[in-house]
Motif scaffolding. Structure first.
Motif, short mmCIF file in Angstrom:
data_model
loop_
_atom_site.label_atom_id
_atom_site.label_comp_id
_atom_site.label_asym_id
_atom_site.label_seq_id
_atom_site.Cartn_x
_atom_site.Cartn_y
_atom_site.Cartn_z
N MET A 49 35.76 39.31 13.63
CA MET A 49 36.39 39.41 14.95
C MET A 49 36.69 40.85 15.32
N ILE A 50 37.17 41.63 14.34
CA ILE A 50 37.51 43.02 14.62
C ILE A 50 36.25 43.85 14.87
N LEU A 51 35.21 43.61 14.07
CA LEU A 51 33.98 44.38 14.23
C LEU A 51 33.27 44.07 15.55
N GLU A 52 33.41 42.85 16.06
CA GLU A 52 32.78 42.50 17.34
C GLU A 52 33.28 43.39 18.46
N ASP A 53 34.53 43.84 18.37
CA ASP A 53 35.12 44.67 19.43
C ASP A 53 35.10 46.16 19.09
N ALA A 54 34.65 46.50 17.89
CA ALA A 54 34.68 47.91 17.46
C ALA A 54 33.48 48.65 18.04
N PRO A 55 33.70 49.86 18.55
CA PRO A 55 32.55 50.65 19.04
C PRO A 55 31.65 51.08 17.88
N VAL A 56 30.36 51.09 18.14
CA VAL A 56 29.40 51.51 17.13
C VAL A 56 29.51 53.02 16.94
#
Length: 644
Positions: free
Chosen positions: A261-268
């Protein structure tokens, strides 16, 4: 070169040798290596970057040398090839079946499942015929998914003493053969694992020769890079859920869901600081994986199937735990770089976290150069006219003035923690007359390249060059998008066939290109370093732009930032060095035999106009240089007419 290698082995002083194509450098290091191994009853390791060079050494160079040197050495030298365990068929996995569930992509695809079944059936049939179990000897090959059904990693292996078919293990047989050999041929990844991972995979050896040494840093960095993604955490939880209390496994699965869930919203991109939410998810993942490992408990004497399941579960849990812990620790020191990868390098994949060393020079200096005599060689080691750029990356001092007196009873100094690392650089040149055999053409009149693909003027320039050459062109592009765009644009305009990387297996494309002199081959990175086509089929090498790394590459940008923080020039040290190495490798595709002639054309005018252009040009072979398109087209037409 042979004398220099012999001296390095005798004195213990490391050696870097630049030796151009056609020099015979493999013979130059193999002769003193074989003599040393036989005389001292020791082992010399030869490490390469490509399978092609491994096969050349094992199938051609070493058999001929072993036979020729037998009268001189008193016996025929022994040699062997050794690869990672994953490259060998596992008879236990073959007979018991892979416990993994099908990949999601194949669950509802009957064609994928049936193809996988056919490949696995072929592997079962092949297992009765093969003498080595080496994947590279299976022709035609199979998909990675099929090979995973019949192979194991080092972490998944039960061990020769516990495996019911351990005595018939192909990987163990290869290791045993390597242990009896005078010379062992392996790859940079295996060398890195042996030096960096803390457990021995290669036989004891006192000398290592690193061929294709220009690739060493990238291969070592790759081995030292780890990835943490939610699907791996889910797989680890599912695997151990069959062996421990379900509640303990569920805790790990929930931690994986939270990280997802956190990685889905994290900028690349690169993480310079660790966000609080991500830190919490990583700690939860690390602690849940540790709880699962504790619940599994120590190894017990039990049935083999149970031991296999536990070993597989433990391997997955260790990877999840260690990677999460390493990422958390990375923000307390300056040794590692962490980034979120998604669209940057893995389009279509779930975002994940990656961690890689900021540099590998310190590791190489301590674990490789500090423990054994090392010879590094390649056709491209001097960048900007010196060895210093690559020496810094290897962890060697920028220059070495150490001198030793020849002929002493022993010239090796006693080991000391305070002793400096000593090395010598040697450029043995090339048999080619670059100034009369090749032309370097820089299209100074073109506009600088932009970000929106190939400009029309570049395509027009490329068309004119290819027509003048009558085909015979290897097009090296900085991106697959550019290679495909050039292919689509020119296929309709040229009378010559244009092949593009991705149309077929790269080896087959290169074969077709070599067999038809009028054909063109366009592609990207693997073609910059992997094409060996002597003769009139290749008389024009075109590079669309200077191959700088992407500015948003997290590892490159972190390394540049680190250099600048110490007062250095980050762009020149990192990005320009990377580009110089690839330019030299690409230009090296042109002259592959003494009769070859041709043109290296670089469409990027910055090679002539930018301040860093001099450094890049000094990294290229000493071709005759021109900026005049009429001159170069006329030269190509004369070459074409001479080879109708």
């Amino acid at each position: 070169m042979a004398r220099a290698v012999e001296r390095a082995i005798r004195t213990g002083e490391h050696l870097a040798v630049q030796a151009g194509t056609g020099t015979g450098k493999s013979l130059a290091y193999l002769v003193p290596a074989l003599r040393h191994a036989v005389a001292e009853e020791s082992t010399v390791v030869i490490s390469t970057a490509t399978i092609a060079l491994q096969r050349q050494l094992v199938d051609r160079d070493l058999p001929r040398l072993a036979k020729a040197l037998r009268p001189v050495l008193g016996r025929e030298p022994r040699f062997a090839i050794l690869k990672g365990r994953r490259n060998y068929l596992c008879m236990h996995r073959l007979h018991t079946g892979a416990p993994d569930e099908p990949e999601e992509a194949g669950l509802f695809d009957p064609f994928a499942v049936s193809r996988l079944g056919r490949e696995v059936k072929r592997l079962h049939e092949w297992s009765s015929d093969t003498e080595t179990g080496d994947r590279d000897e299976l022709v035609p090959g199979v998909s990675d998914q099929a090979w995973r059904q019949v192979s194991v990693t080092a972490r998944e292996c039960l061990g020769v003493s516990k495996c019911p078919v351990g005595t018939d293990c192909f990987a163990e047989r290869a290791r045993a053969e390597a242990g009896r050999a005078d010379v062992v041929v392996t790859n940079h990844a295996m060398l890195a694992i042996d030096a960096l991972e803390g457990y021995q995979v290669l036989p004891d050896h006192d000398v290592v020769v690193i061929d294709e040494a220009h690739d060493l840093v990238d291969r070592v960095t790759s081995v030292a890079t780890e990835e943490l993604n939610p699907s791996a955490i889910t797989a680890a939880a599912r695997r151990c859920g069959r062996l421990v209390d379900q509640g303990v496994a569920d805790r790990l699965a929930e931690a994986g869901d939270g990280l997802a869930m956190i990685l889905e919203d994290a900028p690349v991109g690169r993480l310079d600081a660790l966000p609080q939410a991500l830190a919490g998810a990583l700690r939860a993942t690390r602690d849940a994986a540790h709880a699962c490992i504790t619940a599994l408990g120590p190894e017990r004497k039990e049935d083999v199937e149970g031991a296999t399941d536990r070993k597989l579960a433990r391997a997955l849990l260790d990877e999840v735990h260690d990677c999460a812990a390493r990422i958390l620790d990375a923000f307390d020191d300056d040794h590692d770089v962490v980034w979120v990868s998604g669209d940057f390098a893995d389009r279509g994949r779930t975002p994940s976290l990656r961690v890689a060393p900021l540099g590998v020079g310190g590791l190489l200096r301590e674990r490789l150069f500090g423990t054994r005599t090392t010879v590094l060689t390649s056709a491209t080691l001097t960048l900007g006219g010196t060895f210093d750029a690559l020496a810094r990356q290897w962890g060697l001092p920028a220059s070495s003035s150490a001198k030793q007196a020849d002929g002493a009873a022993t010239e090796k100094e006693a080991p000391s923690d305070a002793a400096p690392v000593r090395w010598t650089g040697l450029d043995v040149g090339s048999p080619f007359q670059h100034g009369s055999s090749g032309i370097l053409y820089v299209a100074r009149h073109l506009p600088p390249p932009g970000r929106d693909g190939l400009p029309p003027s570049y395509l027009d320039e490329l068309e004119g060059l290819v027509n003048a050459a009558g085909g015979r062109t290897l097009g090296l592009f900085s991106s697959m998008r550019a290679a495909k765009a050039a292919t689509e644009a020119l296929r309709d305009k040229l009378d010559h066939p244009v092949l593009c990387q991705g149309d077929d297996q790269t080896g087959q494309l290169v074969k077709r290109f070599a067999e038809d002199p009028r054909t063109c081959l366009f592609g990207t990175l693997s073609l910059w370093q992997g094409v060996d086509v002597p003769g009139p089929a290749l008389q024009l090498v075109v590079m669309d732009r200077i191959p700088f790394p992407r500015p948003d590459d997290p590892l490159v940008s972190a390394r540049q930032k680190a250099v600048e923080s110490r007062g250095g020039n980050g762009f020149l040290t990192v990005a320009a060095t990377h580009a110089a190495l690839l330019l030299a490798q690409g230009a090296g595709r042109l002259l592959r035999s003494m009769k070859d002639k041709g043109v290296v054309a670089i469409l990027d005018p910055r090679l002539a106009t930018a301040r860093y252009g001099g450094f890049l040009r000094a990294s290229l072979p000493p071709f005759w240089t021109t900026y005049d398109p009429e001159v170069v087209r006329a030269a190509l037409k004369r070459l074409d007419a001479a080879n109708p």
